[in-house]
Design a protein around this motif. Structure first.
Motif, PDB file in Angstrom:
ATOM      1  N   ARG A   1       0.814  -1.219   0.000  1.00 50.20           N
ATOM      2  CA  ARG A   1       0.000   0.000   0.000  1.00 50.20           C
ATOM      3  C   ARG A   1       0.844   1.263   0.000  1.00 50.20           C
ATOM      4  NH1 ARG A   1      -4.537  -2.345   4.206  1.00 50.20           N
ATOM      5  NH2 ARG A   1      -6.119  -2.880   2.632  1.00 50.20           N
ATOM      6  N   ARG A   2       2.129   1.140   0.291  1.00 45.80           N
ATOM      7  CA  ARG A   2       3.027   2.305   0.227  1.00 45.80           C
ATOM      8  C   ARG A   2       3.372   2.679  -1.208  1.00 45.80           C
ATOM      9  NH1 ARG A   2       8.265   0.898   3.261  1.00 45.80           N
ATOM     10  NH2 ARG A   2       8.755   3.049   2.644  1.00 45.80           N
ATOM     11  N   LEU A   3       3.229   1.758  -2.134  1.00 43.51           N
ATOM     12  CA  LEU A   3       3.682   1.970  -3.506  1.00 43.51           C
ATOM     13  C   LEU A   3       2.666   2.780  -4.307  1.00 43.51           C
ATOM     14  CD1 LEU A   3       5.054  -1.573  -4.402  1.00 43.51           C
ATOM     15  CD2 LEU A   3       6.400   0.497  -4.008  1.00 43.51           C
ATOM     16  N   PRO A   4       3.149   3.734  -5.107  1.00 43.74           N
ATOM     17  CA  PRO A   4       2.242   4.416  -6.044  1.00 43.74           C
ATOM     18  C   PRO A   4       1.811   3.426  -7.124  1.00 43.74           C
ATOM     19  CG  PRO A   4       4.513   5.063  -6.458  1.00 43.74           C
ATOM     20  CD  PRO A   4       4.534   4.224  -5.216  1.00 43.74           C
ATOM     21  N   GLN A   5       0.574   3.505  -7.515  1.00 40.48           N
ATOM     22  CA  GLN A   5       0.063   2.593  -8.538  1.00 40.48           C
ATOM     23  C   GLN A   5       0.372   3.172  -9.912  1.00 40.48           C
ATOM     24  OE1 GLN A   5      -1.068  -0.464  -7.421  1.00 40.48           O
ATOM     25  NE2 GLN A   5      -0.230   0.512  -5.577  1.00 40.48           N
ATOM     26  N   GLU A   6       1.555   2.866 -10.389  1.00 37.50           N
ATOM     27  CA  GLU A   6       2.039   3.409 -11.661  1.00 37.50           C
ATOM     28  C   GLU A   6       2.434   2.261 -12.590  1.00 37.50           C
ATOM     29  OE1 GLU A   6       4.118   7.477  -9.862  1.00 37.50           O
ATOM     30  OE2 GLU A   6       5.348   5.806 -10.570  1.00 37.50           O
ATOM     31  N   PRO A   7       1.500   1.717 -13.342  1.00 42.37           N
ATOM     32  CA  PRO A   7       1.877   0.646 -14.279  1.00 42.37           C
ATOM     33  C   PRO A   7       2.789   1.165 -15.367  1.00 42.37           C
ATOM     34  CG  PRO A   7      -0.364   1.395 -14.685  1.00 42.37           C
ATOM     35  CD  PRO A   7       0.085   2.074 -13.424  1.00 42.37           C
TER      36      PRO A   7
ATOM     37  N   GLN B   1      -8.867  -7.384  -0.928  1.00 39.78           N
ATOM     38  CA  GLN B   1      -8.758  -5.932  -0.944  1.00 39.78           C
ATOM     39  C   GLN B   1      -8.951  -5.347  -2.342  1.00 39.78           C
ATOM     40  OE1 GLN B   1      -8.358  -4.188   1.945  1.00 39.78           O
ATOM     41  NE2 GLN B   1      -8.526  -6.207   2.936  1.00 39.78           N
ATOM     42  N   GLY B   2      -9.360  -6.205  -3.288  1.00 37.71           N
ATOM     43  CA  GLY B   2      -9.596  -5.741  -4.657  1.00 37.71           C
ATOM     44  C   GLY B   2      -8.341  -5.540  -5.471  1.00 37.71           C
ATOM     45  N   ILE B   3      -7.239  -6.151  -5.064  1.00 33.37           N
ATOM     46  CA  ILE B   3      -5.956  -6.015  -5.761  1.00 33.37           C
ATOM     47  C   ILE B   3      -5.733  -7.237  -6.631  1.00 33.37           C
ATOM     48  CG2 ILE B   3      -3.464  -5.763  -5.478  1.00 33.37           C
ATOM     49  CD1 ILE B   3      -4.074  -4.516  -2.703  1.00 33.37           C
ATOM     50  N   ASP B   4      -5.472  -7.001  -7.921  1.00 32.60           N
ATOM     51  CA  ASP B   4      -5.209  -8.105  -8.848  1.00 32.60           C
ATOM     52  C   ASP B   4      -3.813  -8.665  -8.564  1.00 32.60           C
ATOM     53  OD1 ASP B   4      -5.026  -9.911 -10.872  1.00 32.60           O
ATOM     54  OD2 ASP B   4      -4.940  -8.452 -12.496  1.00 32.60           O
ATOM     55  N   PHE B   5      -3.757  -9.845  -7.983  1.00 29.05           N
ATOM     56  CA  PHE B   5      -2.484 -10.414  -7.535  1.00 29.05           C
ATOM     57  C   PHE B   5      -1.569 -10.735  -8.713  1.00 29.05           C
ATOM     58  CE2 PHE B   5       0.236 -13.733  -5.648  1.00 29.05           C
ATOM     59  CZ  PHE B   5       0.639 -13.074  -4.489  1.00 29.05           C
ATOM     60  N   ASP B   6      -2.153 -11.147  -9.837  1.00 31.65           N
ATOM     61  CA  ASP B   6      -1.319 -11.567 -10.971  1.00 31.65           C
ATOM     62  C   ASP B   6      -0.615 -10.398 -11.656  1.00 31.65           C
ATOM     63  OD1 ASP B   6      -1.846 -14.269 -10.689  1.00 31.65           O
ATOM     64  OD2 ASP B   6      -3.678 -14.169 -11.885  1.00 31.65           O
ATOM     65  N   SER B   7      -1.177  -9.192 -11.577  1.00 31.77           N
ATOM     66  CA  SER B   7      -0.581  -8.057 -12.287  1.00 31.77           C
ATOM     67  C   SER B   7       0.224  -7.135 -11.377  1.00 31.77           C
ATOM     68  CB  SER B   7      -1.670  -7.233 -12.978  1.00 31.77           C
ATOM     69  OG  SER B   7      -2.560  -6.683 -12.019  1.00 31.77           O
ATOM     70  N   MET B   8       0.194  -7.358 -10.060  1.00 32.61           N
ATOM     71  CA  MET B   8       0.844  -6.425  -9.139  1.00 32.61           C
ATOM     72  C   MET B   8       2.363  -6.476  -9.208  1.00 32.61           C
ATOM     73  SD  MET B   8       0.325  -8.349  -5.457  1.00 32.61           S
ATOM     74  CE  MET B   8       1.733  -7.632  -4.619  1.00 32.61           C
ATOM     75  N   PHE B   9       2.926  -7.578  -9.709  1.00 34.29           N
ATOM     76  CA  PHE B   9       4.381  -7.721  -9.724  1.00 34.29           C
ATOM     77  C   PHE B   9       5.041  -6.966 -10.873  1.00 34.29           C
ATOM     78  CE2 PHE B   9       2.566 -11.577  -7.850  1.00 34.29           C
ATOM     79  CZ  PHE B   9       3.235 -11.624  -6.644  1.00 34.29           C
ATOM     80  N   GLY B  10       4.339  -6.829 -11.993  1.00 34.39           N
ATOM     81  CA  GLY B  10       4.955  -6.352 -13.231  1.00 34.39           C
ATOM     82  C   GLY B  10       5.806  -5.115 -13.111  1.00 34.39           C
ATOM     83  N   PRO B  11       5.321  -4.005 -12.516  1.00 34.24           N
ATOM     84  CA  PRO B  11       6.103  -2.760 -12.512  1.00 34.24           C
ATOM     85  C   PRO B  11       7.248  -2.735 -11.502  1.00 34.24           C
ATOM     86  CG  PRO B  11       3.731  -2.359 -12.267  1.00 34.24           C
ATOM     87  CD  PRO B  11       3.952  -3.801 -12.008  1.00 34.24           C
ATOM     88  N   GLN B  12       7.459  -3.810 -10.762  1.00 34.38           N
ATOM     89  CA  GLN B  12       8.502  -3.830  -9.731  1.00 34.38           C
ATOM     90  C   GLN B  12       9.710  -4.633 -10.242  1.00 34.38           C
ATOM     91  OE1 GLN B  12       7.312  -1.692  -7.733  1.00 34.38           O
ATOM     92  NE2 GLN B  12       5.172  -1.967  -8.325  1.00 34.38           N
ATOM     93  N   TYR B  13      10.694  -4.859  -9.372  1.00 31.88           N
ATOM     94  CA  TYR B  13      11.946  -5.491  -9.782  1.00 31.88           C
ATOM     95  C   TYR B  13      12.165  -6.808  -9.039  1.00 31.88           C
ATOM     96  CZ  TYR B  13      12.737  -0.670 -11.261  1.00 31.88           C
ATOM     97  OH  TYR B  13      12.606   0.576 -11.827  1.00 31.88           O
TER      98      TYR B  13
END
Length: 949
Positions: free
Chosen positions: A221-227, A354-366
């Motif tokens: 939740r600390r991360l900005p949602q920036e795809p 919490q309405g967060i798509d688990f499969d797509s949350m990893f993409g913008p990170q490292y």
């Protein structure tokens, strides 16, 4: 099928196979471990990537310790009997996979004949066993091959299924096999097996899983949602993987780790994060390091797959230097690794609730996975000087490995052991990241860690950066078309271009010569010298908006193909490749306090230094960087920095002329010849000209006496010194001499340089290497490219001519040199190599003169001051020492530069041949000669005050 209840892949079912019977305890069933569940889901979604899931290992057996085949087979049987995980399969029961460990069975072992030490046969066997996917429901998770030489086993090859063991467990198994081969049995009990781990995880460890899930959600939740925006359709396959193999980064990482008391893995993780963050411009980002989960004492010897992904959030606010970044990465990653032990289904459910798509949350990170063994502390840290590390970097290799169709992350890094170093694989999804960025970021990681081994590296973690500077490199071509907010209200916008052609060609002759300079100038000072910065003021009445300025820059890129080229290596030769369309980032900098900088000039000066500091990445970056300075919302300054590898000084001025017209709304005349067109002409119609030029060089170089052939003493420190003389007197005098003798100011300075080098001796010739702009060739006047090449000027000093006669001879010799300074560097190098010269160094004993003034001739000479007036200016001349260089290919170089109210003469001297105490007298001697020659002839030996006749 040779054995009952044994599945053998058809790829080697007909090969010589030996049955190995095993009998052990622990026959049971259990759910999959948490790590197995993740892998099983990945296989179900993406298919079996068996080249990753099959862990290949081998044990070499010395000739002295070699065993006969029956003994080696018994050791393999004892190994499988010892570890229930190696006799476990994953059948699907009621729609769910489960672990099923058996007590008794047979393992088929491939037997291969080899020669020598059997290593080549072992590699072939590992490829055969590892290149076939495991049938997890029917096949044991272990394949074995024995390589025999003269009926003795010299190599044991093992291929593990990653679904059952991780890299650490594989090493535990290898250790046990070595001991079984040596001793025949092991008295100690084995560690926990895969089914035993699963029982713990689906029982008492669930509470720990809940804590981990809560931590993940809190941090996420600390991360900005920036795809990451898609940059295009991507390649096929879309995920491209570059590999850096380097001993330099391995040694440097361990040195940094020892100094800061962290692990070498943390150093590499910090470098990976620093480089990725610098390119993305993000200050808050998620890191997903792979955890081995061996922290628990009872799991140290476990033979199971315990590896799971950890998660932490990295905060880069406050512009930390690399030491501070390393501390933050160490702290955050440890926190992430502590919470990397969880039930994956429960973790997924926590996010989905919490309405967060688990499969797509990893993409913008490292993602980061260091699979090496023993990467922590312990042992004496290595010692290496900066020169040692730089030399090791020269041996590093970059390559490509097989791509992937899909990954959960857009960018991933894996670290493995390599002989004498490490291998770092960077995978990038080309739908979001340009393929060019892969090798660029790998090389930047290496440079950063090497720099950090001996220096503090300030933000933005680019070797050579200055503390407090803003991002040194704005995102390169192919980056996102969106706006990235930077420090102090800055933003990056994109200038789009289209309508050109996509084409490639070899480098031009001038580019090849400049590329050699790029390799030689391996220092920050050298990089700056190879950038061409320009500032273009915009009057307030123009009311120029950012949108109009960006449109003009896009039109400039469309107009000049050279500005949208990048370098590629094809068939081991560098090529330039023009893009038909794309986007270039433009940095927008608003002046924070307009009253203090009303026209933005001070801000533009700072931006020029920022953009011109870092070395151009010619593979990933366009050869043009641009920034706009705004005051009260209107553009008041345009800053551009061009790469000298693509354009020369003349071309840079042409680009600035066209940009000025485009900003004003005008359409310039048709563009001149571009770099790819130049390369085409050079391959065809210019070959004869090149041949004549090389023949001229051979004739002129014969018997040419060098000016600086002998060392004057041992090399002092610092060795490469730079001295500068700024002179108003010389500025006026050189124009007066040129007017009086009807020659160019460039020829006047060339003659004065020759006089300064030879006036104290009786030499008959003087050789000076000059820089030619090659703009007098047909079609070159408006060309946008790098045409500069060096020429050889051989001056005739026989008969002790006066300075007036020397000027006449210099004019003829210089014209000859410039006429023969356009040639194929490859042919030139080959010719002189065939003559027995080292082409990189044979010109070093000759002075190199580079007249880099923008305006050599300023029209008719003024009447100018008289002799007495010029002499009164001499005390105002200022000599100073400039920053020294770490290395330099010439023994003496004289640069002629524009300076306010004067001219600047800069000598760069290799003080082993041209001592430091000679630099100022040399420059002042040239100045004095020019002043004296302004109104009269100066006889040989061209010393001011010498009487004529």
């Amino acid at each position: 099928m040779p054995f009952a209840d044994v599945v053998i892949p058809v790829e080697w079912a007909s090969e010589p196979l030996a049955p190995v019977e095993f009998s052990g305890t622990g026959a049971t069933t259990a759910p999959l471990t948490w790590a197995q569940q993740v892998l099983w889901r990945s296989i179900s979604r993406f298919g079996s990537n068996h080249r990753f899931l099959n862990l290949r290992r081998s044990i070499a057996v010395s000739a002295r310790a070699a065993k006969d085949l029956p003994t080696a087979l018994r050791a393999v049987g004892a190994l499988v009997s010892r570890h229930a995980a190696l006799r476990t399969r994953l059948p699907v029961i009621d729609g769910e996979p489960r672990q099923e460990a058996v007590a008794n069975g047979v393992l088929p072992v491939l037997v291969c004949a080899g020669v020598g030490d059997g290593a080549e046969a072992a590699r072939a066997a590992a490829a055969r066993l590892g290149d076939v996917a495991f049938d997890h429901s029917a096949e044991w998770p272990l394949r074995v091959a024995l390589v025999t030489v003269d009926d003795r086993v010299r190599q044991v090859v093992l291929v593990f299924s990653h679904t059952t063991v991780d890299a650490h467990a594989a090493e535990v198994v290898l250790r046990d096999l070595r001991l079984l081969l040596l001793r025949g049995s092991l008295p100690t009990p084995p560690g926990p097996q895969s089914t035993e781990v699963a029982v713990l995880q689906h029982g008492p460890d669930l509470r720990r899983s809940e804590r981990s899930a809560a931590y993940w959600l809190r941090e996420y939740r600390r991360l900005p949602q920036e795809p990451w925006e898609a940059t295009g359709p991507g390649l096929d396959p879309p995920v491209r993987r570059g590999v850096l193999v380097s001993s330099a980064i391995d040694t440097a990482a361990r040195m940094v780790a020892a100094r800061h008391r962290v692990s070498a893995s943390a150093v590499l993780l910090a470098a990976y994060h620093a480089v990725a963050a610098r390119h993305s411009g993000r200050t808050l980002v998620g890191l997903f390091p792979m955890a081995h989960n061996r922290f628990r004492t009872d799991y140290a010897e476990a033979v199971a797959n315990l590896g799971q992904v950890g998660f932490c959030v990295m905060d880069l606010s406050g512009r930390p230097d690399f030491t501070e970044l390393l501390s933050r990465v160490w702290t955050s990653s440890l926190n992430g690794l502590r919470h990397a032990y969880y039930h994956s289904a429960s973790l997924r459910r926590t996010f989905e609730e919490q309405g967060i798509d688990f499969d797509s949350m990893f993409g913008p990170q490292y993602y980061f996975n260091d699979v090496r063994m023993s990467v922590g502390g312990g042992g004496r840290p290595p010692a290496a000087t900066p020169a040692d590390l730089r030399a090791a970097m020269a041996a590093s290799t970059l390559s490509w490995t097989e791509g992937l169709d899909q990954t959960a992350w857009h960018m991933l890094t894996h670290v493995v052991d390599e002989p004498g170093g490490v291998g770092i694989t960077l995978s990038a999804d080309t739908r979001h990241i340009g393929m060019d960025a892969v090798h660029t970021q790998l090389r930047e990681m290496e440079e950063l860690v090497v720099a950090a081994a001996h220096n503090e590296v300030p933000w933005p973690w680019s070797p050579g950066a200055t503390p407090g500077a803003a991002p040194a490199t704005i995102p390169a071509g192919g980056g996102s078309g969106g706006v990235a907010v930077l420090a102090e209200g800055e933003e990056v916008v994109s200038a789009s271009f289209s309508g050109g052609r996509a084409a490639n060609a070899p480098l031009t002759w001038g580019q090849r010569a400049m590329w050699r300079s790029l390799e030689e100038f391996d220092s920050p000072a050298g990089y700056r010298a190879l950038c061409l910065p320009r500032q273009l003021p915009v009057p307030a009445r123009a009311e120029l908006t950012v949108a109009r300025a960006v449109t003009a820059i896009g039109a400039l890129l469309e107009r000049h193909e050279s500005l949208r080229t990048r370098f590629r290596r094809r068939d081991d030769e560098l090529h330039q490749e023009a893009a038909a369309s794309g986007r270039m980032p433009v940095l927008v900098h608003p002046v924070p306090r307009p009253a203090e900088d009303p026209d933005g000039r001070a801000a533009a000066t700072g931006l020029t230094a920022r953009l011109g500091g870092p070395r151009f990445d010619h593979v990933a970056e366009w050869p043009l960087r641009a920034a706009l300075v705004t005051v009260d919302g209107r553009v008041r300054q345009v800053v551009v920095v061009l790469s000298h590898a693509t354009v020369d000084v003349h071309a840079a001025d042409l680009v600035l002329r066209d940009l000025r017209a485009l900003l004003g709304g005008s359409t310039p005349a048709a563009a001149g010849l571009q770099s790819l067109g130049l390369a085409g002409r050079e391959r065809e119609v210019e070959q004869r000209r090149s041949q004549r030029a090389v023949e001229y060089w051979v004739r002129q170089f014969a018997d040419l006496t060098p000016s600086l052939s002998d060392p004057v003493g041992p090399a002092p420190e610092p060795r490469y010194r730079r001295g500068s003389l700024v002179s108003t007197a010389a500025h006026h005098a050189v124009r007066l001499v040129a007017a009086r003798n009807r020659t160019s100011t460039a020829n006047v300075i060339l003659a004065a340089t020759a006089a300064g080098l030879t006036g104290d001796g009786g030499r008959q010739t003087c050789g000076i290497v000059v820089m030619a702009n090659n703009r007098f060739q047909p079609g070159h006047a408006e060309a946008i490219g790098t045409l500069n090449q060096i020429g050889l000027c051989r001056l005739d000093l026989s008969g002790r001519p006066g300075f007036t006669e020397l000027l006449s001879r210099t004019g003829r010799a210089a014209l000859d040199a410039y006429r023969h300074a356009y040639y194929d560097p490859a042919v030139w190098e080959r010719t002189f190599t065939d003559l027995g010269h080292e082409h990189r160094t044979f010109l070093a004993p000759y002075c190199y003169l580079n007249d880099a003034r923008l305006l050599h001739e300023a029209g008719p000479a003024p009447s100018g001051p008289d002799g007495a007036g010029l002499r009164t200016m001499l005390p105002d001349s200022r000599f100073r020492w400039l920053a020294e260089l770490e290395q330099f290919p010439w023994r003496c170089r004289l640069q002629v530069l524009d300076a306010p109210e004067g001219v600047e003469l800069v000598v760069t001297a290799d003080t082993r041949y041209f001592p430091a105490q000679r630099v100022e007298p040399f420059l002042r001697g040239i100045e004095a000669l020019l002043v004296e020659a302004a109104h009269r002839d100066v006889p040989w030996p061209w010393t001011p005050g010498t009487a004529a006749g």
